[in-house]
Design a protein around this motif. Structure first.
Motif, PDB file in Angstrom:
ATOM      1  N   PHE A 271     -15.158-104.697  47.444  1.00 44.12           N
ATOM      2  CA  PHE A 271     -15.262-103.686  48.508  1.00 44.12           C
ATOM      3  C   PHE A 271     -15.382-102.272  47.948  1.00 44.12           C
ATOM      4  CE2 PHE A 271     -13.087-107.197  50.828  1.00 44.12           C
ATOM      5  CZ  PHE A 271     -14.170-107.508  51.630  1.00 44.12           C
ATOM      6  N   LEU A 272     -14.822-102.032  46.758  1.00 44.77           N
ATOM      7  CA  LEU A 272     -15.051-100.743  46.095  1.00 44.77           C
ATOM      8  C   LEU A 272     -16.528-100.584  45.752  1.00 44.77           C
ATOM      9  CD1 LEU A 272     -13.780 -98.184  44.729  1.00 44.77           C
ATOM     10  CD2 LEU A 272     -13.657 -99.542  42.626  1.00 44.77           C
ATOM     11  N   TYR A 273     -17.130-101.646  45.274  1.00 43.77           N
ATOM     12  CA  TYR A 273     -18.551-101.614  44.948  1.00 43.77           C
ATOM     13  C   TYR A 273     -19.388-101.411  46.205  1.00 43.77           C
ATOM     14  CZ  TYR A 273     -23.095-103.251  43.240  1.00 43.77           C
ATOM     15  OH  TYR A 273     -24.423-103.339  42.931  1.00 43.77           O
ATOM     16  N   GLN A 274     -19.005-102.110  47.297  1.00 40.50           N
ATOM     17  CA  GLN A 274     -19.767-102.007  48.541  1.00 40.50           C
ATOM     18  C   GLN A 274     -19.679-100.621  49.170  1.00 40.50           C
ATOM     19  OE1 GLN A 274     -19.007-104.960  51.538  1.00 40.50           O
ATOM     20  NE2 GLN A 274     -19.217-106.675  50.125  1.00 40.50           N
ATOM     21  N   PHE A 275     -18.470-100.078  49.275  1.00 36.53           N
ATOM     22  CA  PHE A 275     -18.261 -98.872  50.076  1.00 36.53           C
ATOM     23  C   PHE A 275     -18.288 -97.585  49.261  1.00 36.53           C
ATOM     24  CE2 PHE A 275     -16.271-102.217  52.663  1.00 36.53           C
ATOM     25  CZ  PHE A 275     -17.000-102.037  53.826  1.00 36.53           C
ATOM     26  N   GLN A 279     -23.033 -97.149  48.479  1.00 37.25           N
ATOM     27  CA  GLN A 279     -23.277 -95.997  49.367  1.00 37.25           C
ATOM     28  C   GLN A 279     -23.782 -94.796  48.579  1.00 37.25           C
ATOM     29  OE1 GLN A 279     -22.988 -97.039  52.399  1.00 37.25           O
ATOM     30  NE2 GLN A 279     -21.854 -98.866  51.833  1.00 37.25           N
ATOM     31  N   ALA A 280     -23.198 -94.594  47.382  1.00 36.95           N
ATOM     32  CA  ALA A 280     -23.639 -93.473  46.543  1.00 36.95           C
ATOM     33  C   ALA A 280     -25.075 -93.674  46.072  1.00 36.95           C
ATOM     34  CB  ALA A 280     -22.696 -93.334  45.344  1.00 36.95           C
ATOM     35  N   ILE A 281     -25.414 -94.899  45.676  1.00 35.51           N
ATOM     36  CA  ILE A 281     -26.789 -95.186  45.242  1.00 35.51           C
ATOM     37  C   ILE A 281     -27.763 -94.927  46.385  1.00 35.51           C
ATOM     38  CG2 ILE A 281     -28.346 -97.050  44.559  1.00 35.51           C
ATOM     39  CD1 ILE A 281     -25.980 -98.264  43.002  1.00 35.51           C
ATOM     40  N   TYR A 282     -27.407 -95.392  47.577  1.00 37.12           N
ATOM     41  CA  TYR A 282     -28.281 -95.196  48.736  1.00 37.12           C
ATOM     42  C   TYR A 282     -28.469 -93.715  49.028  1.00 37.12           C
ATOM     43  CZ  TYR A 282     -30.006 -95.595  53.546  1.00 37.12           C
ATOM     44  OH  TYR A 282     -30.743 -95.483  54.693  1.00 37.12           O
ATOM     45  N   PHE A 283     -27.375 -92.948  49.007  1.00 35.78           N
ATOM     46  CA  PHE A 283     -27.463 -91.530  49.337  1.00 35.78           C
ATOM     47  C   PHE A 283     -28.292 -90.770  48.302  1.00 35.78           C
ATOM     48  CE2 PHE A 283     -25.847 -87.150  49.117  1.00 35.78           C
ATOM     49  CZ  PHE A 283     -26.083 -86.757  50.417  1.00 35.78           C
ATOM     50  N   VAL A 284     -28.127 -91.108  47.024  1.00 34.43           N
ATOM     51  CA  VAL A 284     -28.844 -90.402  45.954  1.00 34.43           C
ATOM     52  C   VAL A 284     -30.348 -90.615  46.079  1.00 34.43           C
ATOM     53  CG1 VAL A 284     -29.266 -90.365  43.461  1.00 34.43           C
ATOM     54  CG2 VAL A 284     -26.920 -90.347  44.328  1.00 34.43           C
ATOM     55  N   PHE A 285     -30.762 -91.838  46.366  1.00 30.15           N
ATOM     56  CA  PHE A 285     -32.187 -92.152  46.375  1.00 30.15           C
ATOM     57  C   PHE A 285     -32.841 -91.952  47.744  1.00 30.15           C
ATOM     58  CE2 PHE A 285     -30.796 -94.436  42.585  1.00 30.15           C
ATOM     59  CZ  PHE A 285     -31.794 -94.112  41.692  1.00 30.15           C
ATOM     60  N   THR A 425     -21.177-111.431  50.554  1.00 35.03           N
ATOM     61  CA  THR A 425     -21.505-110.196  51.282  1.00 35.03           C
ATOM     62  C   THR A 425     -22.008-109.128  50.318  1.00 35.03           C
ATOM     63  OG1 THR A 425     -19.225-109.342  51.130  1.00 35.03           O
ATOM     64  CG2 THR A 425     -19.762-110.703  53.028  1.00 35.03           C
ATOM     65  N   ASN A 426     -21.451-109.115  49.103  1.00 35.95           N
ATOM     66  CA  ASN A 426     -21.921-108.172  48.083  1.00 35.95           C
ATOM     67  C   ASN A 426     -23.375-108.456  47.718  1.00 35.95           C
ATOM     68  OD1 ASN A 426     -20.264-106.071  47.228  1.00 35.95           O
ATOM     69  ND2 ASN A 426     -20.197-106.813  45.130  1.00 35.95           N
ATOM     70  N   ASN A 427     -23.685-109.727  47.516  1.00 39.38           N
ATOM     71  CA  ASN A 427     -25.054-110.102  47.165  1.00 39.38           C
ATOM     72  C   ASN A 427     -26.030-109.718  48.266  1.00 39.38           C
ATOM     73  OD1 ASN A 427     -23.907-111.240  44.879  1.00 39.38           O
ATOM     74  ND2 ASN A 427     -23.938-113.313  45.683  1.00 39.38           N
ATOM     75  N   MET A 428     -25.643-109.989  49.519  1.00 36.71           N
ATOM     76  CA  MET A 428     -26.519-109.679  50.648  1.00 36.71           C
ATOM     77  C   MET A 428     -26.748-108.178  50.783  1.00 36.71           C
ATOM     78  SD  MET A 428     -26.674-108.447  53.980  1.00 36.71           S
ATOM     79  CE  MET A 428     -24.933-108.363  54.351  1.00 36.71           C
ATOM     80  N   LEU A 429     -25.667-107.398  50.690  1.00 35.86           N
ATOM     81  CA  LEU A 429     -25.810-105.941  50.794  1.00 35.86           C
ATOM     82  C   LEU A 429     -26.618-105.384  49.626  1.00 35.86           C
ATOM     83  CD1 LEU A 429     -22.273-104.806  52.001  1.00 35.86           C
ATOM     84  CD2 LEU A 429     -24.382-104.811  53.314  1.00 35.86           C
TER      85      LEU A 429
END
Length: 521
Positions: A271-275, A279-285, A425-429
């Motif tokens: 969940f640390l990786y997910q949230f 999220q940081a990778i998505y926001f940066v790119f 869920t991690n794999n799917m996200l």
């Protein structure tokens, strides 16, 4: 007035997200019902009946996977040119490798800080029962290549190539003989490769291939409409699966207490990786709100959690990506590949589990050992894309690399039913966020393609209009020439001109009328 407005807004939201609310209610009801029925110690037949609606739901989802993958990949690849397909594939693979490595590093840091492995826990759990199994990361990579390039497309729909090991006694010595065989199961990698190649070549044919491309587009739309119907069964199906799984676990309380710290370490890493990291990778790119993107994927998240299968959740993930307005040309390309290859949640789990077993057995670990675990977990997660029970195979590979006892793997299977759902869920996200990132990186090329396509269509329309205008002009000139021939004066050789009046007689009588006239005469 304010109260009425808030009720109205809540009702409007509920109408727009009715399926999402119903699915979440199904998850909660399944958990509560499973916990409430555990003291009754139901028989296996009763538990099977409770699980039956969930089994039917999963079979329906799996039924949609193959036609959806084929139609979406062909239409996605056909809508792009060969160069664009190559660039997207390269960016996708770089993203998957990088995020798998990042997830493994997150798991490494957490397992070192928390240190869930304790020799006392080892004493409580007892001896592991996992038999030593011959595994090789090299053979996994070789099988990956064989499955990517199948020798029979129709066979790939139900058989997968796999290296098998047989133990034979030769001169009183047990030797492991390696053979190439097959196992039952869809070779998704081979089908993906064929569909990408077929779609790319199909797109290069231009107008000639338009009917075939339109055919697969219609199939894609039909499958998505069928998925929309299946999704209304998800509240019952998901609740049934979760309830039955809770009822089927033996000694739930004792297992959770003995491995509670391990579960907490894995889940906190997931969940640390997910949230945080995703999220940081998505926001940066992408430069948009990542949590809104995650919220629109919540339906698929719950499906992945309930089914413990990224592939089973794939049809619903496609629908959720439409809500997030990700270019379908990218999502149809990235998601099927990610559902097969991307296993960043599994890489995180294998890293934590391998070091946890080493800690339980008081095996000293140094920087080199940690690097071996992380790199082996990342490489093996990609190489084992087509392997069933991939987590088991990965852990055997990693434990063999650090000389840890492989038999202790069986100690974790008591909680794997829950941890497996979390890492899925991690794999799917990871697949969904990867599609968004690849789209952001490819936006310029997509705009140029759209612009070139628009110019080509404009040019074709102009040429068509020009041809129509030329055809109309030619028709007018032909009519004028015909009229001129009829009305033109005749010239005499001595230079004088005589106007000839032409009389055109139109016969309108029929044969019967002519016969009647002759009879009268």
């Amino acid at each position: 007035m304010v109260k009425m407005l808030s009720i109205s807004e809540a009702w409007q939201w509920l109408k727009e997200n009715l399926l999402l609310a119903a699915t979440f209610s199904g998850v909660v009801l399944g958990v509560l019902l499973g916990l409430a029925l555990r003291p009754m110690e139901l028989e296996k037949e009763t538990i099977d009946l409770i699980a039956y609606p969930g089994e039917l739901f999963m079979r329906l989802l799996k039924l949609m996977i193959l036609p959806l993958v084929i139609a979406s990949l062909i239409t996605g690849a056909a809508s792009l040119n060969a160069k664009m397909n190559g660039m997207i594939a390269l960016r996708t693979m770089i993203y998957f490798i990088t995020t798998s490595l990042l997830a493994a590093l997150v798991g490494l840091v957490l397992v070192i800080i928390v240190h869930p492995g304790d020799p006392l826990t080892r004493a409580d759990l007892g001896q592991g029962q996992q038999e030593e199994k011959k595994v090789s990361i090299l053979d996994n990579f070789l099988d990956l290549g064989r499955n990517t390039l199948p020798d029979n497309l129709f066979q790939a729909a139900f058989l997968t190539a796999q290296t098998q090991y047989e133990e034979k006694t030769v001169n009183n010595t047990v030797e492991s003989i390696k053979t190439l065989g097959t196992r039952t199961g869809t070779n998704t990698l081979g089908i993906i490769f064929f569909c990408l190649t077929f779609g790319t070549v199909l797109g290069s044919l231009g107008k000639k291939a338009a009917p075939v491309t339109e055919f697969f587009k219609v199939i894609d739309e039909v499958i998505m409409l069928m998925v929309n119907g299946i999704m209304w069964f998800s509240p019952v199906g998901i609740g049934s699966v979760i309830c039955a799984k809770i009822l089927a676990v033996n000694n739930l309380a004792s297992v959770m207490s003995q491995l509670g710290l391990f579960i907490a370490t894995v889940c906190s890493g997931i969940f640390l990786y997910q949230f945080v990291f995703l999220q940081a990778i998505y926001f940066v790119f992408v430069r948009k709100n990542p949590f809104r993107f995650w919220w629109n994927l919540f339906q698929s998240w719950m499906t992945a959690f309930a089914t413990a299968s990224t592939a089973a959740a794939l049809p619903i993930t496609f629908r959720c990506m439409e809500k997030n307005r990700v270019d379908p040309r990218i999502s149809k390309f990235v998601l099927p590949i990610g559902a097969t290859v991307n296993m960043d949640g599994t890489a995180l789990f294998v890293t934590v589990a391998s070091i946890f077993i080493a800690q339980m057995n008081s095996i000293p670990m140094n920087v080199g050992s940690y690097a071996t675990v992380v790199l082996t977990s990342t490489a093996a997660s990609i190489a084992s894309a087509s392997v069933p029970s991939a987590a088991l195979v990965l852990m055997l590979i990693v434990l063999s690399a650090i000389d840890a006892p492989v038999q202790d793997v069986s100690l974790l299977w008591a909680v794997d039913w829950f941890v497996d759902r979390c890492r899925t869920t991690n794999n799917m996200l990871g697949d969904a966020y990867g599609a968004a990132v690849v789209e952001a990186l490819s936006r310029r090329e997509l705009e140029l393609m759209d612009e070139a396509k628009y110019k080509t269509e404009e040019k074709e329309r102009e040429e068509q209009m020009k041809l129509m205008a030329e055809s109309a002009d030619r028709k007018d000139s032909d009519e004028e020439a015909l009229i001129g021939m009829i009305k033109s004066p005749s010239n005499i050789s001595n230079g004088s001109r005589v106007e000839v009046q032409e009389v055109i007689t139109v016969e309108t009588s029929t044969d019967e009328e002519d016969n009647d006239e002759k009879t009268k005469l």
